[in-house]
Design a protein around this motif. Structure first.
Motif, PDB file in Angstrom:
ATOM      1  N   LEU A   1     -10.161  -7.571   4.622  1.00 25.35           N
ATOM      2  CA  LEU A   1      -8.909  -8.178   4.326  1.00 25.35           C
ATOM      3  C   LEU A   1      -9.301  -9.879   4.098  1.00 25.35           C
ATOM      4  CD1 LEU A   1      -6.238  -6.562   6.206  1.00 25.35           C
ATOM      5  CD2 LEU A   1      -6.384  -6.377   3.831  1.00 25.35           C
ATOM      6  N   ARG A   2     -10.083 -10.250   3.885  1.00 19.69           N
ATOM      7  CA  ARG A   2     -10.689 -11.748   3.464  1.00 19.69           C
ATOM      8  C   ARG A   2      -9.627 -12.100   2.506  1.00 19.69           C
ATOM      9  NH1 ARG A   2     -15.863  -9.708   4.623  1.00 19.69           N
ATOM     10  NH2 ARG A   2     -16.299  -9.654   2.283  1.00 19.69           N
ATOM     11  N   ARG A   3      -8.935 -13.161   2.588  1.00 26.28           N
ATOM     12  CA  ARG A   3      -7.930 -13.705   1.626  1.00 26.28           C
ATOM     13  C   ARG A   3      -7.013 -12.774   1.583  1.00 26.28           C
ATOM     14  NH1 ARG A   3     -11.446 -16.645  -3.027  1.00 26.28           N
ATOM     15  NH2 ARG A   3     -12.536 -17.978  -1.794  1.00 26.28           N
ATOM     16  N   GLY A   4      -6.667 -11.728   2.132  1.00 34.14           N
ATOM     17  CA  GLY A   4      -5.505 -10.976   2.102  1.00 34.14           C
ATOM     18  C   GLY A   4      -5.900  -9.960   1.007  1.00 34.14           C
ATOM     19  N   ALA A   5      -4.993  -8.931   0.820  1.00 38.25           N
ATOM     20  CA  ALA A   5      -4.939  -7.912  -0.188  1.00 38.25           C
ATOM     21  C   ALA A   5      -3.792  -7.337  -0.761  1.00 38.25           C
ATOM     22  CB  ALA A   5      -5.714  -6.631   0.232  1.00 38.25           C
ATOM     23  N   ILE A   6      -3.786  -7.124  -2.101  1.00 43.26           N
ATOM     24  CA  ILE A   6      -2.639  -6.325  -2.637  1.00 43.26           C
ATOM     25  C   ILE A   6      -2.951  -5.055  -3.305  1.00 43.26           C
ATOM     26  CG2 ILE A   6      -0.898  -6.739  -4.568  1.00 43.26           C
ATOM     27  CD1 ILE A   6      -1.097  -9.854  -4.330  1.00 43.26           C
ATOM     28  N   LEU A   7      -2.153  -4.120  -2.897  1.00 41.25           N
ATOM     29  CA  LEU A   7      -2.478  -2.750  -3.686  1.00 41.25           C
ATOM     30  C   LEU A   7      -1.109  -2.278  -4.495  1.00 41.25           C
ATOM     31  CD1 LEU A   7      -3.780  -0.187  -4.000  1.00 41.25           C
ATOM     32  CD2 LEU A   7      -2.265   0.696  -1.967  1.00 41.25           C
ATOM     33  N   ALA A   8      -1.444  -2.236  -5.872  1.00 45.70           N
ATOM     34  CA  ALA A   8      -0.393  -1.767  -6.697  1.00 45.70           C
ATOM     35  C   ALA A   8      -0.524  -0.361  -6.828  1.00 45.70           C
ATOM     36  CB  ALA A   8      -0.454  -2.446  -8.100  1.00 45.70           C
ATOM     37  N   ASP A   9       0.274   0.577  -6.565  1.00 48.41           N
ATOM     38  CA  ASP A   9       0.375   2.158  -6.790  1.00 48.41           C
ATOM     39  C   ASP A   9       1.432   2.432  -7.782  1.00 48.41           C
ATOM     40  OD1 ASP A   9       0.595   4.861  -6.516  1.00 48.41           O
ATOM     41  OD2 ASP A   9       0.504   4.774  -4.424  1.00 48.41           O
ATOM     42  N   THR A  10       0.607   2.845  -8.834  1.00 46.47           N
ATOM     43  CA  THR A  10       1.611   2.963 -10.197  1.00 46.47           C
ATOM     44  C   THR A  10       2.223   4.574 -10.105  1.00 46.47           C
ATOM     45  OG1 THR A  10      -0.379   3.877 -11.417  1.00 46.47           O
ATOM     46  CG2 THR A  10       0.080   1.619 -11.638  1.00 46.47           C
ATOM     47  N   ASP A  11       1.669   5.063  -9.274  1.00 48.39           N
ATOM     48  CA  ASP A  11       2.446   6.582  -9.150  1.00 48.39           C
ATOM     49  C   ASP A  11       3.557   6.366  -8.227  1.00 48.39           C
ATOM     50  OD1 ASP A  11       0.577   8.207 -10.578  1.00 48.39           O
ATOM     51  OD2 ASP A  11      -0.804   8.433  -9.052  1.00 48.39           O
ATOM     52  N   SER A  12       3.644   5.839  -6.825  1.00 50.60           N
ATOM     53  CA  SER A  12       4.789   5.579  -6.462  1.00 50.60           C
ATOM     54  C   SER A  12       5.643   4.511  -6.677  1.00 50.60           C
ATOM     55  CB  SER A  12       4.458   5.455  -4.906  1.00 50.60           C
ATOM     56  OG  SER A  12       3.768   4.224  -4.673  1.00 50.60           O
ATOM     57  N   ARG A  13       5.159   3.654  -7.702  1.00 55.35           N
ATOM     58  CA  ARG A  13       5.668   2.320  -7.952  1.00 55.35           C
ATOM     59  C   ARG A  13       6.084   1.467  -7.013  1.00 55.35           C
ATOM     60  NH1 ARG A  13       9.786   6.053 -12.025  1.00 55.35           N
ATOM     61  NH2 ARG A  13       7.950   7.348 -12.773  1.00 55.35           N
ATOM     62  N   ALA A  14       4.950   1.096  -6.361  1.00 58.49           N
ATOM     63  CA  ALA A  14       5.129   0.255  -5.511  1.00 58.49           C
ATOM     64  C   ALA A  14       4.028  -0.728  -5.015  1.00 58.49           C
ATOM     65  CB  ALA A  14       5.348   1.047  -4.108  1.00 58.49           C
ATOM     66  N   VAL A  15       4.328  -1.937  -4.657  1.00 57.61           N
ATOM     67  CA  VAL A  15       3.202  -2.971  -4.347  1.00 57.61           C
ATOM     68  C   VAL A  15       2.938  -3.181  -2.859  1.00 57.61           C
ATOM     69  CG1 VAL A  15       2.606  -5.326  -4.746  1.00 57.61           C
ATOM     70  CG2 VAL A  15       3.404  -4.028  -6.457  1.00 57.61           C
ATOM     71  N   HIS A  16       1.797  -3.153  -2.393  1.00 57.01           N
ATOM     72  CA  HIS A  16       1.884  -3.284  -0.980  1.00 57.01           C
ATOM     73  C   HIS A  16       0.806  -4.734  -0.609  1.00 57.01           C
ATOM     74  CE1 HIS A  16       2.455   0.933   0.312  1.00 57.01           C
ATOM     75  NE2 HIS A  16       2.521   1.083  -1.188  1.00 57.01           N
ATOM     76  N   TYR A  17       1.182  -5.364   0.358  1.00 58.54           N
ATOM     77  CA  TYR A  17       0.544  -6.602   0.576  1.00 58.54           C
ATOM     78  C   TYR A  17       0.246  -6.625   2.117  1.00 58.54           C
ATOM     79  CZ  TYR A  17      -0.299 -11.240   2.408  1.00 58.54           C
ATOM     80  OH  TYR A  17      -0.741 -12.417   2.969  1.00 58.54           O
ATOM     81  N   TRP A  18      -1.198  -6.933   2.273  1.00 56.84           N
ATOM     82  CA  TRP A  18      -1.566  -6.997   3.808  1.00 56.84           C
ATOM     83  C   TRP A  18      -2.273  -8.613   3.922  1.00 56.84           C
ATOM     84  CZ3 TRP A  18      -2.720  -2.599   1.080  1.00 56.84           C
ATOM     85  CH2 TRP A  18      -2.160  -1.651   1.551  1.00 56.84           C
ATOM     86  N   SER A  19      -1.963  -9.183   4.940  1.00 50.31           N
ATOM     87  CA  SER A  19      -2.583 -10.523   5.148  1.00 50.31           C
ATOM     88  C   SER A  19      -3.646 -10.636   5.830  1.00 50.31           C
ATOM     89  CB  SER A  19      -1.588 -11.411   5.931  1.00 50.31           C
ATOM     90  OG  SER A  19      -1.606 -10.771   7.521  1.00 50.31           O
ATOM     91  N   GLU A  20      -4.704 -11.485   6.041  1.00 52.16           N
ATOM     92  CA  GLU A  20      -6.181 -11.460   6.458  1.00 52.16           C
ATOM     93  C   GLU A  20      -6.027 -11.148   7.636  1.00 52.16           C
ATOM     94  OE1 GLU A  20      -9.940 -14.282   6.231  1.00 52.16           O
ATOM     95  OE2 GLU A  20      -7.972 -15.047   5.286  1.00 52.16           O
ATOM     96  N   ASP A  21      -5.247 -11.529   8.497  1.00 54.19           N
ATOM     97  CA  ASP A  21      -5.109 -11.257   9.882  1.00 54.19           C
ATOM     98  C   ASP A  21      -4.360 -10.082  10.259  1.00 54.19           C
ATOM     99  OD1 ASP A  21      -2.585 -12.327   9.769  1.00 54.19           O
ATOM    100  OD2 ASP A  21      -2.648 -13.905  11.236  1.00 54.19           O
ATOM    101  N   GLU A  22      -3.724  -9.185   9.459  1.00 54.51           N
ATOM    102  CA  GLU A  22      -3.054  -8.112   9.398  1.00 54.51           C
ATOM    103  C   GLU A  22      -1.880  -8.239  10.224  1.00 54.51           C
ATOM    104  OE1 GLU A  22      -5.242  -4.547  10.768  1.00 54.51           O
ATOM    105  OE2 GLU A  22      -7.040  -5.670  10.931  1.00 54.51           O
ATOM    106  N   SER A  23      -1.231  -9.664  10.224  1.00 51.50           N
ATOM    107  CA  SER A  23      -0.003  -9.610  10.988  1.00 51.50           C
ATOM    108  C   SER A  23       1.205  -9.594  10.026  1.00 51.50           C
ATOM    109  CB  SER A  23       0.219 -11.074  11.483  1.00 51.50           C
ATOM    110  OG  SER A  23       0.010 -12.134  10.283  1.00 51.50           O
TER     111      SER A  23
END
Length: 209
Positions: free
Chosen positions: A75-97
Motif C-alpha cells: 500500500l505504498r502511496r495508497g491504492a485505488i481499485l475500480a471494479d467494473t463488475d460491481s461498479r464501485a471504486v475502493h480506496y485504501w490509505s498507505e497506513d490502512e487507516s
C-alpha cells in the motif's frame, strides 16, 4: 453544447459502518439515490452515447467491502481499485487507516473497458475536456473543447491514469453513477471524486478489474 442544466436526482447519503464523513475515516462512503423522471431533453451528454434512463439497472446492492491484499502486494502511496463488475471504486490509505467505497459509472461496453494495473499520472481540479478522435468520429456534432464548469463531462476533479484518455473523474450528470454509461472512464459523484482527489497522489497504484 446545450446550456441545459443537468438533472439532479434526490439522494440519500449514508456511510457503511459510520455516519460521519469526517468521523471514523476507516468507514467507506456509499451513496444511494432515488431518480426523478428523466427529461428527454437532458439525455444528450458528451460522456455518453446512449440515453441514460430510469429503467437502466443500477448495481448499488452488489457493494461489498474488499481486502486490499487480494489485489495489491503493498500500500505504498495508497491504492485505488475500480471494479467494473460491481461498479464501485475502493480506496485504501498507505497506513490502512482510511478505506472508502464509492459507487461509480463504468464503460458502456467491454470494447471500451480497459483492465489492468496503472498509476495516477496527473491530478486536475476543474479539468478541461476534449473528445478523443474516436469519439469525434462517432459524434462529429460534439464540441472540440469544453472548459471547466457545470457542463464539463469530467466534473469537478479528474485523476489521469497511465493509459491515454483514461481517467477517474467526477460528473455533473448524477444519473450515470451505478450504470454502464461512459466511453471508457470511471465516473464518481463530484463529492466523492473531491474526497478521493484529496487522498490521491501522483504515482498511486490503480487497478481496474
Amino acid at each position: 453544447m446545450s446550456n441545459n442544466k443537468f438533472l439532479r436526482p434526490d439522494r440519500r447519503g449514508f456511510l457503511v459502518g459510520s455516519a460521519a464523513l469526517g468521523g471514523l475515516l476507516a468507514a467507506p462512503a456509499v451513496l444511494a439515490q432515488t431518480a426523478r423522471p428523466v427529461d428527454p431533453s437532458m439525455t444528450n451528454s458528451t460522456e455518453i452515447e446512449t440515453d441514460v434512463r430510469d429503467t437502466t439497472p443500477r448495481n448499488i446492492s452488489s457493494f461489498r467491502t474488499l481486502q486490499w491484499r487480494d489485489y495489491f502486494s503493498h500500500l505504498r502511496r495508497g491504492a485505488i481499485l475500480a471494479d467494473t463488475d460491481s461498479r464501485a471504486v475502493h480506496y485504501w490509505s498507505e497506513d490502512e487507516s482510511i478505506y472508502r467505497l464509492y459507487p461509480s459509472s463504468v464503460p458502456m461496453s467491454d470494447e471500451l473497458t480497459r483492465r489492468g494495473s496503472t498509476t495516477v499520472t496527473r491530478m486536475v481540479e476543474g479539468p478541461e475536456w476534449r473528445p478523443t478522435p474516436s469519439m469525434r468520429e462517432r459524434n462529429p456534432e460534439w464540441p472540440a473543447y469544453v472548459g471547466p464548469g457545470p457542463e464539463n463531462p469530467l466534473g469537478s476533479h479528474a485523476l489521469y491514469l497511465g493509459w491515454q484518455y483514461y481517467r477517474i473523474h467526477g460528473t455533473h450528470d448524477t444519473r450515470k453513477i451505478g450504470r454502464r454509461s461512459s466511453n471508457g472512464c470511471i465516473g464518481l459523484y463530484n463529492e466523492h471524486i473531491a474526497e478521493l482527489y484529496g487522498f490521491a497522489q501522483i504515482g498511486m497504484q490503480v487497478l481496474l478489474i
